[in-house]
Design a protein around this motif. Structure first.
Motif, PDB file in Angstrom:
ATOM      1  N   TYR A 659      90.742 -44.301 -30.394  1.00 27.25           N
ATOM      2  CA  TYR A 659      90.250 -45.651 -30.699  1.00 27.25           C
ATOM      3  C   TYR A 659      91.225 -46.199 -31.726  1.00 27.25           C
ATOM      4  O   TYR A 659      91.362 -45.623 -32.805  1.00 27.25           O
ATOM      5  N   HIS A 690      90.095 -51.404 -31.421  1.00 22.40           N
ATOM      6  CA  HIS A 690      89.163 -51.702 -32.506  1.00 22.40           C
ATOM      7  C   HIS A 690      89.791 -52.631 -33.533  1.00 22.40           C
ATOM      8  O   HIS A 690      90.759 -52.266 -34.195  1.00 22.40           O
ATOM      9  N   ARG A 694      85.063 -54.380 -36.006  1.00 21.54           N
ATOM     10  CA  ARG A 694      84.711 -53.905 -34.668  1.00 21.54           C
ATOM     11  C   ARG A 694      84.057 -54.923 -33.727  1.00 21.54           C
ATOM     12  O   ARG A 694      83.076 -54.617 -33.042  1.00 21.54           O
ATOM     13  N   THR A 696      84.163 -57.257 -30.247  1.00 21.81           N
ATOM     14  CA  THR A 696      84.839 -57.116 -28.962  1.00 21.81           C
ATOM     15  C   THR A 696      85.046 -58.529 -28.430  1.00 21.81           C
ATOM     16  O   THR A 696      84.104 -59.313 -28.360  1.00 21.81           O
ATOM     17  N   THR A 700      90.750 -57.929 -28.121  1.00 27.96           N
ATOM     18  CA  THR A 700      90.655 -56.486 -27.831  1.00 27.96           C
ATOM     19  C   THR A 700      90.821 -56.243 -26.334  1.00 27.96           C
ATOM     20  O   THR A 700      91.494 -55.299 -25.925  1.00 27.96           O
ATOM     21  N   TRP A 735      77.164 -47.822 -32.574  1.00 25.81           N
ATOM     22  CA  TRP A 735      78.628 -47.834 -32.429  1.00 25.81           C
ATOM     23  C   TRP A 735      79.053 -49.146 -31.794  1.00 25.81           C
ATOM     24  O   TRP A 735      78.511 -49.550 -30.772  1.00 25.81           O
ATOM     25  N   ASN A 736      80.011 -49.792 -32.388  1.00 23.27           N
ATOM     26  CA  ASN A 736      80.636 -50.987 -31.807  1.00 23.27           C
ATOM     27  C   ASN A 736      82.136 -50.773 -31.776  1.00 23.27           C
ATOM     28  O   ASN A 736      82.657 -50.098 -32.664  1.00 23.27           O
ATOM     29  N   PRO A 737      82.864 -51.398 -30.883  1.00 23.99           N
ATOM     30  CA  PRO A 737      82.374 -52.173 -29.754  1.00 23.99           C
ATOM     31  C   PRO A 737      82.023 -51.283 -28.566  1.00 23.99           C
ATOM     32  O   PRO A 737      82.424 -50.122 -28.500  1.00 23.99           O
ATOM     33  N   ASP A 738      81.283 -51.879 -27.648  1.00 18.68           N
ATOM     34  CA  ASP A 738      80.904 -51.203 -26.411  1.00 18.68           C
ATOM     35  C   ASP A 738      81.256 -52.125 -25.244  1.00 18.68           C
ATOM     36  O   ASP A 738      81.562 -53.295 -25.454  1.00 18.68           O
TER      37      ASP A 738
END
Ligand code: AHR
Length: 870
Positions: A659, A690, A694, A696, A700, A735-738
């Protein structure tokens, strides 16, 4: 914008920092050897690891960095652990450096790592001190008399302090510790003032060239971090004055190579409520009353067996019981004592139960009457104060555990309904596994998946699905390792467990459901099993690090892995194959891959266990491709050690994870260009761009699209890739990003999702060489923001051109296709473009005129795919 300007700037930067780091001697005057001081500081709560300072006279010292971390401790969990106290550096008789350090003030182990050049550190280990006693201020000396190394340390417990010593020849095996006199210690550490602070460490004489290398290492790190931290926020200054470019692209049809046809796949992990409350269509939260305080390590008193449940009305009470449960794996159930009818047992679902008007829902529960007559229960879907959305009843509940089921049809579309169970007779009854599923699951499967989410994933056209993680696969400590056998068979017999991401896994979405989903969407299943070690960041693992399944239990564990192959592929006549057939799938699942390990620390503990599993699989199932693991970074100790092990064992494939900031992806497009084509193949199992904070967004997504062009170019080495993580439930995200966000009723694919989907629908099997010419001499910042990849899909005869423009200006691109016949005159173009910060964008499709020579304009910040169906 032109290259020489940047070069000048970079040289200036390097010169300034060299000068700054070498205050005492210039290179010409340098003596042959200088003093090197090795130390750690208290900063960042002791997490910064080992630093160096140097001096030509032993009096005035200059830090390398300052505070460049040459090695950090990898012992124990994030935050609370991974600290380095009292490092002691020592050079052995062969010239190899050894570092030992204390890990904390309570554990009975210390740490060791060795290195040749003080830069490329080898694996860490955590040798045992005296059981139950801490290890402080460790130091090493060489005994000429015994020709071995002696590690000594101080141990302090309950006001009593003792010194101990242990000897070793190789820093791998140590003699049992013996108590020694304090006088036997040499106390070789020195206190030295570095940048105004007194630090304690060891002093060594080293060639000046070694210090120069250390400084260069620091400078290299600084320079590349600066480059990699470039974001589009700086674009207006970085590209001030840059005009739209005229770019030429030549597609060299005669130069092509075979590449993987399964580059795009899915990483599924139960993180961010991806499974229960997410992809798994069950609508009742905590259906089995198995939530436990320990799921969240006691941090939430409401997270218990009755979480998400309530009792309404004062004529009914409840108790959570465990005597004579439905199944030992599912020990808790609720007992209701009904003084009179009118009360209800209520479940709110996962933050509300979403229902749709006219749709049908399957209700089921296990029940038994403990006291009183055969019972009857009204089952209702309710909304607001008293609105009944659906109602049915379960009659004649008897005295032994039995499953009862009924169908409910919702009268209205409501996002936040609730389930109510209303006992109609006085007495006591027990209930467990209270469940509600929409009948409209993905492909109508029983115990199935949420249709909209499963379809959104399938729409990527993934060629494989990796599961169950991620960290979930190796778990938080030995007891939390994911065991596939606990997740198959009747739901009431599955073993729920704590989720490493601090919630609960019911196991309802288990191995059978994962495999079935793969079959349903035509993707290869890629189960990941732990390599006999839990997560290195475990917060509850034995002697820190990974502990490792005790060797006396490893044979059983290896057998579990072998049984997985029999379960997936064996005939229904086999023990495990029969279980699969009984569950509804007599045909084999045709499993081809098994991942062993998940970005583990590569230690001796790991290697021993990984090798056992690998060799057993090789022997019994040579047809299975075993995927090894090379740590959580694109470089570093685990990466190097993991690759060394892969080469040693001749692994077919390894799993890489990284990441990184968008700048890393922009400046590392050559990452795989020099990989050995004859070594293990790569599965890029987890990656994502990332940004700070964080988010998205298009930035990204474009960084990922850009990098994937380089991956395609290396599709002869990289076999598969999967963005990670996949799913995240809004308000329940760790948790980010997804890639895909969702709530109970909506699915919200990110811009990055569309990049995956565009790639997923435009894979090829041959990579065609192409040359891109910016028609001018531009600096790397410009060059690296334009990328292309051309592939051919031999089956369909399509030529697919992917173009990424991460510049703020348009690119007028002239394409010339050489040595390839283009018979089509029109092609489909799909474009994803917008402002870098855009979080909601959809690709737009149109048709363009093509030939062996044609022009397209690439919008600023865009990803385009031109698909020419020949
Ligand atoms: O993708 C989220 C996590 O990142 C995974 O569980 C783990 O493997 C990695 O560190």
């Amino acid at each position: 914008m032109k290259r020489n300007l940047t070069l000048r700037r970079l040289t200036l930067l390097l010169c300034t920092s060299i000068f700054w780091s070498q205050p005492m001697v210039s290179e010409e005057q340098s003596p042959d050897s200088v003093y090197l001081f090795a130390y750690a500081t208290e900063k960042n709560n002791h997490h910064n690891g080992l630093h160096f300072a140097w001096s030509d006279n032993g009096e005035q010292w200059a830090p390398v960095g300052p505070e460049h971390s040459f090695i950090r401790s990898d012992y124990g969990t994030w935050g609370g652990e991974k600290k380095m106290f009292d490092p002691f550096l020592f050079r052995d008789n062969q010239g190899l450096w050894h570092l030992i350090w204390s890990l904390n003030h309570y554990d009975d182990v210390f740490a060791h790592a060795a290195v040749d050049d003080l830069i490329l550190w080898r694996r860490q280990s955590y040798p045992q001190g005296v059981e139950g006693r801490n290890v402080l201020l460790p130091e090493v000396t060489f005994s000429n008399k015994d020709q071995n190394y002696r590690v000594t340390w101080l141990s302090v417990a309950h006001e009593d302090s003792s010194y101990y010593a242990s000897t070793t020849n190789d820093f791998k095996t140590f003699s049992p510790p013996q108590e020694i006199q304090a006088a036997k210690r040499q106390d070789l550490r020195r206190d030295i003032e570095i940048s105004g602070n007194m630090e304690r460490g060891t002093v060594h004489k080293v060639p000046h060239s070694m210090v120069i290398e250390l400084i260069a290492e620091h400078q290299k790190t600084e320079a590349r971090n600066k480059l990699w931290s470039e974001t589009t926020k700086g674009d207006s200054a970085r590209f001030a004055g840059l005009e739209p470019l005229k770019v030429s692209l030549s597609v060299e049809g005669s130069k092509s190579k075979k590449i993987s046809e399964q580059l795009i796949g899915i990483f599924f992990e139960d993180i961010n409520y991806a499974a229960d409350g997410g992809l798994y269509a069950e609508l009742i939260e905590n259906r089995g009353f198995e939530y436990a305080l320990s799921d969240k390590k006691g941090s939430d008193p409401d997270w218990n067996s009755f979480k998400a449940w309530a009792v309404k009305g004062d004529q009914m009470t409840h108790r959570i019981k465990t005597e004579n449960p439905l199944h030992p794996n599912n020990p808790h159930y609720v007992e209701l004592t009904v003084a009179d009818k009118g009360g209800a047992l209520v479940n709110e679902g996962f933050g509300g139960i979403p229902v749709k008007a006219g749709e049908k829902y399957d209700f089921s529960m296990f029940a038994k009457v403990m006291k009183g007559r055969k019972g009857k229960i009204l089952v209702r879907l309710m909304h607001g104060d008293n609105e009944v959305l659906a109602e049915t009843e379960i009659k004649r509940i008897g005295s032994g555990w039995k499953q009862y089921s009924a169908e409910l049809t919702a009268s209205k579309t409501i996002d936040n309904a609730r389930l109510e169970l209303l006992p109609q007779s006085k007495g006591t009854l027990a209930l467990d596994m209270i469940s509600l599923f929409p009948q409209k699951t993905f492909r109508g499967r029983t115990n199935g998946l949420r249709a909209d989410l499963a379809q959104t994933i399938a729409d990527i056209n993934p060629k494989f699905v990796r599961f169950p993680g991620g960290c979930v696969a190796h778990g938080d400590g030995l007891d939390n390792i994911y065991h596939w056998k606990n997740t198959i068979g009747p739901l009431e017999a599955r073993k729920p467990q704590r989720n490493i991401w601090n919630y609960h896994q019911s196991g309802g979405l288990g191995y059978y459901e994962y495999f079935q989903y793969c079959m349903d969407i035509g993707a290869e299943p890629i189960p990941i099993v732990a390599a006999g070690v839990p997560c290195q960041n475990s917060s509850c693992g034995g002697a820190g690090q990974q502990g490792g399944i005790p060797m006396e239990h490893m044979d059983d564990y290896v057998q579990d892995v072998l049984d997985l192959i029999e379960w997936a592929n064996g005939s229904p006549d086999t023990y495990w194959g029969k279980k699969r057939a009984d569950a509804g799938h007599p045909e084999p699942f045709n499993l081809k891959y098994v991942g062993v390990g998940n970005e583990d620390l590569i230690t001796d503990v790991f290697e021993e266990r990984f090798t056992m599993i690998y060799e057993a699989l090789q022997e019994k199932h040579p047809e299975i491709v075993v995927i090894g693991t090379v740590g959580p970074w694109f470089e570093g100790t685990d990466y190097r050690e993991g690759w060394d092990l892969a080469r040693k064992l001749d692994l077919a494939m390894v799993d890489e994870h990284y990441y990184q900031p968008p700048g890393w992806f922009i400046y590392n497009q050559n990452y795989y260009d020099n990989y050995d084509r004859n070594s293990s193949k790569v599965y890029l199992g987890e990656y994502a761009a990332h940004l700070p904070g964080r988010p998205t967004n298009l930035e990204t997504a474009l960084a990922e699209a850009l990098y994937l062009t380089a991956v395609e170019r290396n599709g002869d080495v990289v076999e598969m890739t999967s963005y990670a993580p996949l799913l995240a439930k809004e308000r329940f995200t760790q948790w980010n990003p997804d890639l895909i966000y969702f709530n109970n009723t909506e699915v919200k694919p990110t811009v990055g999702y569309y990049v995956q989907k565009m790639y997923g629908h435009n894979m090829g099997d041959r990579y065609i060489n192409s040359r891109i010419d910016l028609n001018g001499d531009y600096e790397k910042a410009v060059e690296n923001r334009v990328a292309v990849s051309v592939v051919k899909d031999s089956q369909g005869q399509a030529l697919i051109i992917k173009l990424v423009n991460m510049l703020p200006v348009a690119l007028q691109t002239g394409l010339k296709v050489e040595d390839l016949k283009i018979s089509a005159t029109r092609a489909t173009r799909t474009v994803l473009t917008g402002h870098p910060g855009d979080k909601k964008l959809l690709p737009v499709e149109d048709e363009i005129v093509v030939g062996s020579d044609f022009e397209v304009e690439l919008a600023p910040y865009s990803f385009s795919i031109i698909r020419i169906e020949n």
